[in-house]
Scaffold this active site. Structure first.
Site, PDB file in Angstrom:
ATOM      1  CG  HIS A 191      -2.034   0.955   1.129  1.00 43.42           C
ATOM      2  ND1 HIS A 191      -1.839   2.311   1.171  1.00 43.42           N
ATOM      3  CD2 HIS A 191      -3.368   0.769   0.980  1.00 43.42           C
ATOM      4  CE1 HIS A 191      -3.018   2.913   1.060  1.00 43.42           C
ATOM      5  NE2 HIS A 191      -3.952   2.003   0.938  1.00 43.42           N
ATOM      6  CG  LEU A 193     -13.878  -3.100   3.284  1.00 45.39           C
ATOM      7  CD1 LEU A 193     -14.384  -1.730   3.740  1.00 45.39           C
ATOM      8  CD2 LEU A 193     -13.570  -3.951   4.499  1.00 45.39           C
ATOM      9  NE  ARG A 234      -5.159   0.405  -2.068  1.00 43.93           N
ATOM     10  CZ  ARG A 234      -5.984  -0.140  -1.201  1.00 43.93           C
ATOM     11  NH1 ARG A 234      -5.906  -1.423  -0.930  1.00 43.93           N
ATOM     12  NH2 ARG A 234      -6.904   0.584  -0.611  1.00 43.93           N
TER      13      ARG A 234
END
Lengths: 226, 638, 261
Positions: B266, B442, B331
């Site tokens: 990240h 998520l 990322r």
């Protein structure tokens, strides 16, 4: 267990009982204070007020109601204190409260002092065992001479001092209690600064209660004819 | 190893519909006769346990934390993607599908990704109905923001705590089923082995972390949602407890491990400050919406106060290199670019390992209050950790290990190569390919838990005889228990001098150096050698004090590290075999003008590793990937 | 930057049944940039080097959100820095040579498991009693079909930020859990989705709280000051109002089925 018992025994029910009974006593204290302040109106006015109270038809209803409120308040408080102690069986080696105030932390202590004073106060002015020599005097209209009893009482520095301490304790107790009930009943709202109500009421009551005896002590209020 | 992905027939838009229609069903009255074990209680595990219980299955759920609510899903900050197109900006299921396949650098299975994009819209509906306090517009509709790797605003969020709120939603659903007696919850309980009978998963062996008691649980199917293995690097944004043990033990029992080398770095984490450091803290990617990333153009300026460096001496390298995505580049690309600048000697802060993330222009444009409203909690967190005020001084950030795309291989039904063992969320290898887009973890966790496993597990259980629940006194369970106990005794018997953490830190340094953001054949070979040496030292000189039958955190960590020490080698092998650069996997040998160079002729597949025993080399199998709907192309964010 | 040497007094307790005591330890070479938990890591390394068992403490995410870390530090939950959990408390807030007292949360409802680690299962029981909206997966309408004013959503979020760490209980002179329970209720009761079960939920969760043996609230507001997520005492006020209303007006669930042919 009925729903009502369940409510009364719950933690929130108990604190709402404290709130409502406490509020009842605050109202009584306010009314009682207005009575005291009539000392500034002179002997006739004060004795008239005392006479009115003495001959009130619902006197015993009010007295019993007040006693009930006090008893419920005290018993609930004792049960809460015991439960709270049990909730933390091992104490911290170091514990630094930051948000609570001496007013909130010493509620039980101030409450006990106030209770002791109320008993003494009743013995003094209602039952008449503290200064029995002044208790049965009558004024020129044939009423109890509560005014003179008041003056003779607070001319005594010891009595004045104990009274002052008790009224200060009351101020402390209400400083927390008289805003706490708003939170306990769930009426707190960010728009209204309800947390200040307690300290304000405490100070108002302190001043209202301490003014007449102080006036006696410094000779502003005198015995008739003196 | 049978790697049939069982992709349903039909055009991509109808595969999931067709699959659902063709799945066998378990009739409602029979569901209660089936026991399902769910290991892990994060978004995927918590959602699965709650949903399976709602359907009527008897569920046992396990987590090593003291509450299911503490699973590391809770730490996700930025948001969750869904193809709602509430912003009228051209989003659709197909675009989310397309972005995810492309973002994953064409190393994910198309059919899975499309299903993910389809159910994404249901997730938002479901979570809102459960009381997740998503951010709203004043009119009462849901708010969105944009995230790295996308040109539409499709990310739903709850301040900087989206993962927390979604997890609390799943946890609430789980609590409801626990209260109803449909889920038996085991907290502070760690899975240490999986039990197979006739080649099928029939139960697990667990250790009670408070009493040390080893116990077996039997079920008709086992669902693992045990998260990722980022802690193989020691320093990562993962929680301290995150580990590979559950998936690695399943691998040792025959589950294929897919793409272990695919790890995500990240780009926006707070840089390392010293060797005492135990974890790295992520600053949400959403910050890149308003923050501009730069380093000084001149090496001489790196020690200067950043606000004294004029614009012409700043290199806004992401905006320069990738003008159309700029600071919102995916990322992997943003991370690599940061490393490049620092390798070039233009990094800032301690050790020259940091780049600026500057809000000066956003504050000038929108005012400090507006910036505070959007990112206040993140700024406060930054200040708590670094002692610097980011409203005044630009943040310093550096990439850190964040997520692992690799995991146990699963077919379209989320079943591993062990029948009866289903793997969800980060623990499986599936949907993100070689690089995960922001706000997609998520989405995948909840998709797997709420909307996929409830259908696919029925298809499996319909063929399992409910009356035949394995007995935990069977030899398979007793053997597994004995193995687990022997493993614990072995750790305690070493009685050496070095602590678990000292070994773990050393492993982390090896992995970060050789299997981190840039990998080479030689480096990876060297890493394998170093890992083997370290493993030998571990089994010679480890010190674990205390006993097996107590609350013993060193023992817990030692067991997890023992597995990471083996797993690290597998990662390096996988990275070495994959002779191309794709997504988060960057092989220095394979690049073109500094950009990753994929090799679709040789590596357009998932690599799946089969365990062959403690002294044998694992075997690499492949699942070929075909791209019929998103055409293979060089990923460009320029 | 200079490293610090500290004396840390730590509560050591072998297990739930054994008695415990405060034990002083010297910790050397702690960077001011280390977090408090990293200081404990250093202590544990130094203890193990001497052959002593490390101090057990709960922690996981170390970024202030999982709620696993606890610790009463110098008499304040999480060390007393505003809006900060123990894991995000940094040693630059302490001085070289300082004596630091570290204790577990103290509450009958949070028994000590070992050293600084406590059992917070009582919080689980409260949430299981009603901390949810009873809606099955698959039955949800479109998320935008129920508009929620931003102010309400924000209020719900303020309460939902609770990380369930238990600092409120630890801080309360009475060991009360009302900020925690109030936060759970205020989250759902600020939203339309939470209204259907409002009365039942309030009663069920408060009853579960009482059954767990937490103390009573006497409005000291230590909880609010200690909460690392700055949850307001307003949530307790709302709970009090809801509870009295539910107690006096809410009809109990009938238990009658909806069965039919």
């Amino acid at each position: 267990m009925s729903w009502f018992q369940r409510y009364m025994r719950s933690s929130i029910g108990a604190k709402q009982v404290m709130a409502v009974t406490g509020l009842g006593m605050v109202l009584f204290a306010l009314i009682h204070m207005t009575g005291h302040l009539q000392m500034f109106g002179g002997r006739d006015m004060y004795n008239g007020y005392a006479h009115f109270l003495q001959h009130l038809e619902v006197k015993w209803v009010a007295r019993l109601g007040l006693i009930a409120i006090v008893v419920i308040h005290i018993f609930t408080a004792i049960s809460l204190v015991m439960k709270n102690r049990a909730a933390r069986p091992v104490a911290y080696a170091m514990y630094k409260p930051v948000a609570s105030t001496p007013m909130s932390r010493y509620m039980a202590m101030t409450g006990l002092v106030i209770l002791a004073f109320i008993i003494y106060h009743l013995l003094h002015f209602t039952i008449g065992t503290v200064q029995p020599q002044y208790f049965h005097m009558l004024d020129d209209k044939g009423r109890y001479d509560a005014y003179s009893m008041f003056v003779r009482g607070f001319q005594n520095v010891g009595i004045f001092a104990s009274y002052a301490v008790a009224v200060f304790m009351l101020c402390m107790h209400l400083g927390h209690g008289a805003s706490s009930w708003i939170q306990s009943l769930g009426w707190r709202h960010p728009k209204y600064g309800t947390d200040k109500l307690g300290p304000i009421l405490g100070i108002v009551l302190f001043l209202g209660y301490i003014a007449p005896p102080t006036a006696v002590l410094i000779g502003m209020i005198k015995l008739p004819g003196a | 190893m049978d790697l049939n992905a069982k992709i349903p027939d039909g055009p991509i838009e109808q595969k999931w519909e067709n699959a659902k229609f063709n799945y066998k069903l378990v009739n409602p009255a029979n569901k209660r006769k089936y026991k399902v074990i769910v290991v892990g209680s994060g978004l995927a595990g918590g959602a699965a346990a709650a949903t399976l219980a709602e359907l009527g299955y008897q569920v046992s759920c396990f987590c090593f934390q003291d509450s299911p609510r503490r699973a590391h899903s809770i730490a996700a900050q930025g948001g969750i993607n869904a193809a709602k197109n509430y912003q009228n900006d051209g989003d659709s299921v197909h675009r989310l599908f397309y972005d995810t396949v492309k973002g994953g650098d064409f190393r994910a299975r198309e059919a899975n990704v499309h299903r993910l994009a389809e159910v994404s819209v249901n997730i938002i509906d479901q979570c809102a109905a459960m009381g997740v306090p998503f951010a709203r517009e004043y009119g009462g509709t849901l708010a969105n923001r944009s995230f790295g790797g996308a040109q539409v605003s499709r990310t739903f969020y709850a301040r900087g705590q989206t993962g927390q709120q979604l997890l609390l939603g799943a946890y609430a659903g789980l609590n409801r089923q626990i209260a109803a007696g449909k889920v038996k919850m085991f907290t502070r309980t760690e899975m240490l082995d999986i039990v197979l009978e006739d080649g099928k998963a029939v139960g697990i062996v667990v250790r009670d972390l408070v009493t040390g008691k080893i116990e077996s649980h039997a079920a008709h199917a086992v669902v693992m949602a045990t998260g990722g293995y980022g802690n193989v690097f020691y320093l990562s944004t993962n929680a301290k407890g995150c580990n590979v043990t559950a998936t690695y033990r399943a691998y040792k029992k025959g589950a294929g491990f897919g793409n272990p080398c695919f790890t995500q770095i990240h780009p926006t984490c707070i840089p390392v400050s010293g060797d005492y450091q135990s974890k790295l803290t992520l600053m949400s990617e959403s910050l890149r919406n308003d923050g501009r990333v730069w380093v000084p153009k001149n090496k001489a300026d790196i020690a200067k106060r950043p606000d004294t460096i004029p614009d012409e001496d700043r290199d806004y390298y992401l905006e320069r290199k990738y003008p159309s995505y700029g600071n919102l580049s995916p990322r992997d690309i943003a991370s690599r670019a940061a490393k490049e600048q620092c390798d070039d000697g233009r990094g800032v802060g301690p050790g020259g390992r940091g780049v600026y993330l500057d809000f000066r222009d956003a504050i000038k444009r929108d005012g400090e209050d507006k910036v505070r409203e959007k990112y206040g909690n993140l700024f406060d967190m930054y200040e708590r950790i670094t002692g610097e005020n980011p409203y005044k001084v630009p943040m310093r950030i550096y990439p850190a290990v964040h997520y692992t795309m690799g995991g146990l291989w699963v077919d379209y039904n989320l079943q591993s190569t062990i029948p009866g063992l289903f793997v969800l969320g980060e623990a499986n290898f599936s949907d993100h390919g070689a690089n995960r887009l922001g706000a997609s973890a998520l989405m995948q966790g909840l998709a797997d838990g709420y909307f996929v496993i409830p259908y696919t597990i029925g298809n499996y259980l319909a063929n399992v005889n409910a009356a035949k629940l394995a007995s935990t006194s069977n030899p398979a369970f007793k053997d597994a228990e004995a193995d687990v106990k022997a493993g614990i005794d072995k750790l305690l018997a070493i009685k050496g001098k070095r602590t678990v953490d000292s070994f773990h830190k050393e492993l982390g340094l090896i992995m970060w150096e050789y299997c981190g953001m840039a990998r080479t054949k030689e480096g990876l070979a060297k890493a394998v050698g170093l890992i083997r040496e370290l493993r030998a030292a571990f089994w010679q000189d480890l010190q674990v004090l205390g006993g097996a039958d107590t609350f013993n955190q060193s023992l817990e960590k030692a067991g997890r590290l023992a597995d990471l020490l083996e797993f690290a080698e597998l990662m390096c092998k996988d990275a070495s075999e994959r002779e191309e650069s794709c997504g988060g996997h960057f092989r220095v040998e394979y690049q073109q003008e500094g950009e990753a160079l994929r090799n679709d002729d040789k590596f357009c597949h998932a690599a799946v590793w089969e365990y062959k025993g403690p002294d044998a080399e694992p075997v690499r199998h492949i699942e070929p990937l075909t791209f019929e709907n998103v055409h293979l192309a060089t990923r460009s964010y320029k | 930057m200079s490293d610090m040497n500290l004396t840390v007094h730590v509560w050591r307790q072998k297990d739930a049944k054994s008695p415990g005591k405060m034990v002083p330890y010297k910790v050397t070479g702690v960077s001011e940039h280390a977090s408090f938990l990293e200081m404990l890591d250093i202590l544990n390394e130094q203890l193990q080097a001497k052959g002593e068992e490390p101090v057990a403490f709960d922690h996981d995410c170390r970024e202030g959100i999982c709620g696993m870390c606890s610790l009463m530090i110098n008499g304040r939950p999480h060390g007393g820095q505003k809006a900060t959990t123990t894991c995000q408390l940094h040693m630059r807030k302490f001085k070289d040579g300082e004596e630091i007292f570290v204790e577990p949360w103290r509450a009958g409802a949070f028994p000590v498991l070992r050293d600084l680690s406590v059992d917070r299962t009582s919080f689980e029981k409260i949430q299981q009693a009603g901390g949810f909206v009873s809606t099955n997966v698959g039955s949800a309408p479109d998320a935008n079909s129920v508009p929620i004013p931003k102010e309400d959503a924000d209020r719900a979020m303020d309460a939902a930020a609770c990380i369930g760490c238990g600092a409120c209980v630890a801080a309360c002179p009475n060991g009360s859990a009302m900020l925690f329970v109030g936060a759970k209720l205020a989250h759902l009761h600020s939203l339309p989705q939470g209204q259907a079960e409002r009365g039942h939920r309030t009663q069920a969760m408060v009853n579960a709280m009482d059954a767990a043996g937490f103390g009573n609230c006497s409005n000291h507001y230590e909880c609010e000051a200690a909460c690392p997520k700055e949850i307001s005492r307003d949530v307790i006020s709302l709970m009090n109002k809801d509870y009295v209303k539910a107690s006096f007006t809410h009809r109990e669930r009938s238990g009658k089925g909806d069965g039919g042919a």
